[in-house]
Design a protein around this motif. Sequence first.
Motif, short mmCIF file in Angstrom:
data_model
loop_
_atom_site.label_atom_id
_atom_site.label_comp_id
_atom_site.label_asym_id
_atom_site.label_seq_id
_atom_site.Cartn_x
_atom_site.Cartn_y
_atom_site.Cartn_z
N THR A 3 13.26 14.07 -0.09
CA THR A 3 12.62 14.49 1.17
C THR A 3 13.47 15.44 2.01
N GLY B 2 -2.87 2.09 -4.24
CA GLY B 2 -3.57 3.05 -3.38
C GLY B 2 -4.67 3.71 -4.15
N PRO C 108 0.83 -1.20 0.00
CA PRO C 108 0.00 0.00 0.00
C PRO C 108 0.87 1.25 0.00
N GLU C 109 0.30 2.38 -0.42
CA GLU C 109 1.09 3.59 -0.59
C GLU C 109 1.66 4.15 0.71
N HIS C 110 1.14 3.79 1.86
CA HIS C 110 1.67 4.28 3.14
C HIS C 110 2.47 3.20 3.87
N PHE C 111 3.01 2.27 3.12
CA PHE C 111 3.80 1.17 3.66
C PHE C 111 5.14 1.71 4.18
N PRO C 112 5.60 1.27 5.35
CA PRO C 112 6.88 1.77 5.88
C PRO C 112 8.06 1.44 4.97
N VAL D 42 3.27 -0.22 -6.09
CA VAL D 42 2.62 0.50 -4.99
C VAL D 42 1.17 0.75 -5.39
#
Length: 117
Positions: free
Chosen positions: A109, A84, A60-64, A82
């Motif tokens: 980032t 989502g 999923p897109e918010h996977f660590p 990915v």
Amino acid sequence: ATVSSIATVDSAIQSAPTGFARVGKDPVEGNVVISWLNPAHHNDAVNLEAVMNRGTYCVPEHFPVSKAYRLFTELGLRWIVVIGGESGGEVVGILTRKNLLDSHIYAETRVDLSEFE
């Protein structure tokens, strides 16, 4: 490559039709091969179902990131899809090994991962 063969390739490129080109090397003869794709077929769809791997790994897109890194290293993956979006099942990106390099994470980032060691 010799100077004369480079000149021959350069002249072939200059006299070739416009469009999209694919350059390769003939494995038998060792000659440079330039194949031109017809611009009329640029937007055509290609059915890849016969060669597609439907058993790919996805996250999923918010996977660590730490868990994605473990998947790459423990399973020897080249990429992870990915998913989502609104439905949760849309492809929203592809992770590659490059995405997990410290330099790439910093460039995207501005987070210096060496601070977490």
